[in-house]
Design a protein around this motif. Sequence first.
Motif, PDB file in Angstrom:
ATOM      1  N   SER A 111     -34.780 -19.468 -47.912  1.00 37.98           N
ATOM      2  CA  SER A 111     -33.685 -20.104 -48.667  1.00 37.98           C
ATOM      3  C   SER A 111     -33.210 -19.162 -49.768  1.00 37.98           C
ATOM      4  O   SER A 111     -32.026 -19.002 -50.013  1.00 37.98           O
ATOM      5  CB  SER A 111     -34.145 -21.396 -49.345  1.00 37.98           C
ATOM      6  OG  SER A 111     -34.674 -22.288 -48.422  1.00 37.98           O
ATOM      7  N   GLY A 112     -34.155 -18.565 -50.467  1.00 36.78           N
ATOM      8  CA  GLY A 112     -33.821 -17.681 -51.590  1.00 36.78           C
ATOM      9  C   GLY A 112     -33.987 -18.388 -52.915  1.00 36.78           C
ATOM     10  O   GLY A 112     -33.631 -19.556 -53.050  1.00 36.78           O
ATOM     11  N   ASP A 113     -34.528 -17.659 -53.886  1.00 37.27           N
ATOM     12  CA  ASP A 113     -34.651 -18.225 -55.234  1.00 37.27           C
ATOM     13  C   ASP A 113     -33.259 -18.515 -55.780  1.00 37.27           C
ATOM     14  O   ASP A 113     -32.312 -17.783 -55.504  1.00 37.27           O
ATOM     15  CB  ASP A 113     -35.355 -17.231 -56.171  1.00 37.27           C
ATOM     16  CG  ASP A 113     -36.793 -16.991 -55.770  1.00 37.27           C
ATOM     17  OD1 ASP A 113     -37.496 -17.983 -55.521  1.00 37.27           O
ATOM     18  OD2 ASP A 113     -37.212 -15.822 -55.688  1.00 37.27           O
ATOM     19  N   HIS A 114     -33.154 -19.546 -56.558  1.00 40.53           N
ATOM     20  CA  HIS A 114     -31.848 -19.900 -57.126  1.00 40.53           C
ATOM     21  C   HIS A 114     -31.361 -18.782 -58.064  1.00 40.53           C
ATOM     22  O   HIS A 114     -32.157 -18.165 -58.768  1.00 40.53           O
ATOM     23  CB  HIS A 114     -31.967 -21.207 -57.896  1.00 40.53           C
ATOM     24  CG  HIS A 114     -30.641 -21.819 -58.227  1.00 40.53           C
ATOM     25  ND1 HIS A 114     -30.018 -21.606 -59.420  1.00 40.53           N
ATOM     26  CD2 HIS A 114     -29.813 -22.598 -57.498  1.00 40.53           C
ATOM     27  CE1 HIS A 114     -28.858 -22.249 -59.420  1.00 40.53           C
ATOM     28  NE2 HIS A 114     -28.713 -22.863 -58.268  1.00 40.53           N
ATOM     29  N   SER A 116     -30.028 -18.809 -60.777  1.00 45.25           N
ATOM     30  CA  SER A 116     -30.260 -18.999 -62.212  1.00 45.25           C
ATOM     31  C   SER A 116     -31.526 -18.279 -62.685  1.00 45.25           C
ATOM     32  O   SER A 116     -31.699 -18.047 -63.874  1.00 45.25           O
ATOM     33  CB  SER A 116     -30.345 -20.492 -62.547  1.00 45.25           C
ATOM     34  OG  SER A 116     -31.371 -21.097 -61.814  1.00 45.25           O
ATOM     35  N   PHE A 117     -32.400 -17.912 -61.754  1.00 46.32           N
ATOM     36  CA  PHE A 117     -33.619 -17.187 -62.132  1.00 46.32           C
ATOM     37  C   PHE A 117     -33.378 -15.686 -62.264  1.00 46.32           C
ATOM     38  O   PHE A 117     -34.205 -14.955 -62.789  1.00 46.32           O
ATOM     39  CB  PHE A 117     -34.724 -17.387 -61.086  1.00 46.32           C
ATOM     40  CG  PHE A 117     -35.248 -18.783 -61.052  1.00 46.32           C
ATOM     41  CD1 PHE A 117     -36.093 -19.244 -62.042  1.00 46.32           C
ATOM     42  CD2 PHE A 117     -34.877 -19.653 -60.033  1.00 46.32           C
ATOM     43  CE1 PHE A 117     -36.562 -20.538 -62.033  1.00 46.32           C
ATOM     44  CE2 PHE A 117     -35.344 -20.953 -60.014  1.00 46.32           C
ATOM     45  CZ  PHE A 117     -36.185 -21.404 -61.010  1.00 46.32           C
ATOM     46  N   HIS A 127     -25.370 -20.780 -49.601  1.00 46.40           N
ATOM     47  CA  HIS A 127     -26.040 -21.895 -48.930  1.00 46.40           C
ATOM     48  C   HIS A 127     -25.140 -22.586 -47.902  1.00 46.40           C
ATOM     49  O   HIS A 127     -25.027 -23.816 -47.876  1.00 46.40           O
ATOM     50  CB  HIS A 127     -26.604 -22.897 -49.948  1.00 46.40           C
ATOM     51  CG  HIS A 127     -27.622 -22.281 -50.857  1.00 46.40           C
ATOM     52  ND1 HIS A 127     -28.828 -21.799 -50.396  1.00 46.40           N
ATOM     53  CD2 HIS A 127     -27.620 -22.021 -52.186  1.00 46.40           C
ATOM     54  CE1 HIS A 127     -29.516 -21.289 -51.399  1.00 46.40           C
ATOM     55  NE2 HIS A 127     -28.803 -21.407 -52.494  1.00 46.40           N
ATOM     56  N   ILE A 129     -25.754 -22.337 -44.673  1.00 43.99           N
ATOM     57  CA  ILE A 129     -26.805 -22.960 -43.864  1.00 43.99           C
ATOM     58  C   ILE A 129     -28.112 -22.810 -44.641  1.00 43.99           C
ATOM     59  O   ILE A 129     -28.172 -22.031 -45.595  1.00 43.99           O
ATOM     60  CB  ILE A 129     -26.913 -22.325 -42.457  1.00 43.99           C
ATOM     61  CG1 ILE A 129     -27.418 -20.879 -42.535  1.00 43.99           C
ATOM     62  CG2 ILE A 129     -25.568 -22.368 -41.751  1.00 43.99           C
ATOM     63  CD1 ILE A 129     -27.642 -20.240 -41.164  1.00 43.99           C
ATOM     64  N   ASP A 130     -29.134 -23.546 -44.287  1.00 46.10           N
ATOM     65  CA  ASP A 130     -30.399 -23.414 -45.005  1.00 46.10           C
ATOM     66  C   ASP A 130     -31.416 -22.634 -44.167  1.00 46.10           C
ATOM     67  O   ASP A 130     -31.122 -22.209 -43.046  1.00 46.10           O
ATOM     68  CB  ASP A 130     -30.924 -24.774 -45.482  1.00 46.10           C
ATOM     69  CG  ASP A 130     -31.351 -25.699 -44.345  1.00 46.10           C
ATOM     70  OD1 ASP A 130     -31.450 -25.235 -43.185  1.00 46.10           O
ATOM     71  OD2 ASP A 130     -31.593 -26.890 -44.618  1.00 46.10           O
ATOM     72  N   ASN A 166     -44.689 -22.823 -48.407  1.00 46.67           N
ATOM     73  CA  ASN A 166     -45.455 -22.957 -49.644  1.00 46.67           C
ATOM     74  C   ASN A 166     -46.280 -24.233 -49.585  1.00 46.67           C
ATOM     75  O   ASN A 166     -45.768 -25.320 -49.821  1.00 46.67           O
ATOM     76  CB  ASN A 166     -44.529 -22.990 -50.862  1.00 46.67           C
ATOM     77  CG  ASN A 166     -45.326 -23.059 -52.162  1.00 46.67           C
ATOM     78  OD1 ASN A 166     -46.557 -23.063 -52.144  1.00 46.67           O
ATOM     79  ND2 ASN A 166     -44.637 -23.109 -53.279  1.00 46.67           N
ATOM     80  N   ALA A 169     -46.293 -26.566 -52.893  1.00 46.46           N
ATOM     81  CA  ALA A 169     -45.160 -27.276 -53.497  1.00 46.46           C
ATOM     82  C   ALA A 169     -45.313 -28.766 -53.203  1.00 46.46           C
ATOM     83  O   ALA A 169     -46.105 -29.178 -52.359  1.00 46.46           O
ATOM     84  CB  ALA A 169     -43.848 -26.740 -52.947  1.00 46.46           C
ATOM     85  N   PRO A 240     -42.075 -20.488 -60.121  1.00 45.77           N
ATOM     86  CA  PRO A 240     -42.045 -21.817 -59.503  1.00 45.77           C
ATOM     87  C   PRO A 240     -42.935 -21.867 -58.251  1.00 45.77           C
ATOM     88  O   PRO A 240     -43.012 -20.892 -57.504  1.00 45.77           O
ATOM     89  CB  PRO A 240     -40.576 -22.016 -59.113  1.00 45.77           C
ATOM     90  CG  PRO A 240     -39.807 -20.951 -59.806  1.00 45.77           C
ATOM     91  CD  PRO A 240     -40.752 -19.847 -60.105  1.00 45.77           C
ATOM     92  N   GLY A 241     -43.583 -22.983 -58.061  1.00 42.64           N
ATOM     93  CA  GLY A 241     -44.354 -23.195 -56.844  1.00 42.64           C
ATOM     94  C   GLY A 241     -45.695 -22.477 -56.795  1.00 42.64           C
ATOM     95  O   GLY A 241     -46.260 -22.281 -55.724  1.00 42.64           O
TER      96      GLY A 241
END
Lengths: 308, 225, 109
Positions: A111-114, A116-117, A127, A129-130, A166, A169, A240-241
Amino acid sequence: MTAIKSGSNLERVLTAGHFAFTGECGPPKGANADHLREKFKYLKGNVDCVNMTDNQTAVVRMSSLAGCALMKAEGLEPNFQMVCRDRNRLAMMSDILGAYALGVRNMLCLSGDHQSFGNHPEAKNVHDIDSMQLIALVKKMRDEEKFLNGEEIDVAPKMFIGAACNPFADPFEFRVHRLATKIEAGADFIQTQCIFNMDKFRDFMKQVVDKGLHERCYILAGVTPMKNAGMANFMSKYVPGMDISESLIKRLKGVDKRDQAEEGIKIALEQIEAFKEMQGVAGVHLMAIEWEHKVPEIAERAGVLPRP
Amino acid sequence: MIVADRKSLEEILGMVADREKLLILGCKGCVTVCNVGGLKEAEVLASTLRIAQKKEGRPVEVSHRVLERQCDNEYVAGLADDVGNYDAVVSMACGVGPQFLSEMYPDQVFFPAVNTTFFGGAVQHGVWEERCAGCGACAIHLFGGLCPIARCAKSLLHGPCGGSANGICEVNKETACIWDAIVKKKMETGRLEDLVAVKPFKDWRTARDGGPRRSIREELVKGTL
Amino acid sequence: MRLSYPANIKIIQVPCTGRVDIVHLLSALEDGADGVYVAGCLEGECHYLEGNYKARRKVVYVKKVLTELGIEPERVAMYNLSSAQGARFAEIANDMVLQIKDLGPTPVR
């Protein structure tokens, strides 16, 4: 899991029943190909394939596709990482074709880190497709030899398809179901998030084995050696995670600062030993973050050399 | 409804800096309901601008009024007699309002006083949250009545991603992970199998990606039937 | 009680401070008042349950507006007292006037 799908080295190692050992490499924040070649030296011959990260943590770096091509030229086998954050389906399919044309035979669909990070939080994300659908897309291109729209592909890209997982999570109970869907979508192998909580991972693998998922897909356990207690502390707080126990941080803090790196490697080696014995685990994915020069030593001490 | 936030006074003052006779124009639609651009807010903004300009020793004339809706030409036409009396009009409607106004009155200047943010609702008095992304192909029934397109930071159709922790989204501690809620709802209702299959690729043509959209209800359009 | 309070305060009576609106406070300032304050009932003692809390939030809003405009937010204030506290009423009035005198005349002329 027997018919050869891609002919990649990783696929060959796994289908032959060897315990796989894969590595990871982040492209530079610049066009410095020599820096990358330097890292390759430590990985060559010590791992079955090397993941080339794709703008990891949403920080702009040299493209993973270019990194894969450079790796290929040095005689290593790349695992082309692709995230859904930065490309729509057109760009994805064209990059998959390009990668295959350059000799890439493994892909990891993420998916890829958002953003904002990362270092361009102002960016628009895609996004289209996921990650689940990216797996299905690569499979369709390989098995049906068709684009997403159904048009025939002239020379179809035959990729060995990887996905991430993960187990730490939330919600934990759902993680195994999500993994099953990834396998259903077409994942041939899984590389898990860095594992630090061994008990929870054992619990997760038991669910995987109970569902027979390990027979439909190769599961590689993620290992990251800690350089020091500070790194463990940072990852536990800010990445995260991550599920990093107090006892692990304590163990690192328990030794002299100069010996913390060695302690971190020891922990990683103990984990690798445990994974060799763990039912359903087909290999280890070693993520030695900016510590590539330690890979030869870790591989040697883990007893995974020479690679098949 | 459409939710909006008032622009900062600094930005609004910057826009109208060289104007001496202003109309602050509210809208009785969505922006009244979300307490940002109705009659009351128009009155407050008008008073605020007068205070600001008096302080600068540059008195301006600021009036205020409200239209039934700024997204409907029938009501926008109601401004015809008055619109020429000002140096500029500040619209407190969503982004639709100043456009309808600009189209009907090309000789007047219309400034937006609000930033249009999302389609949502009030979860408590004074707090609004996004619920819909207007993708043009609603499928919330597949997700326990919760929309992952609008409410997942990555618009995942197969979540939650690896960053979901304790029901909270990795992107913002204030945001619930909608996928956590979807999964839990499916678990509680014994319908987890709904989430196992790979969902069809989304056709974004119905969303903004397909270009500006248009809805036609033929039974309402004169001369079509 | 023969308590005195400054003569330069103009009192506007409302049934409950919940009736006080943002625009009332702004209008006073716009018309040149050097300061405005709301004297509401004690917190928790509102006959209409939460009128004084609503007033407090409106005062906070106006303070923010003034700050944005570069005007001292201390020119608006909220006080809470009961109708039986005559001495307190005079004290508050004096405090407020002193505070405004410190700030000087309003820049809104």
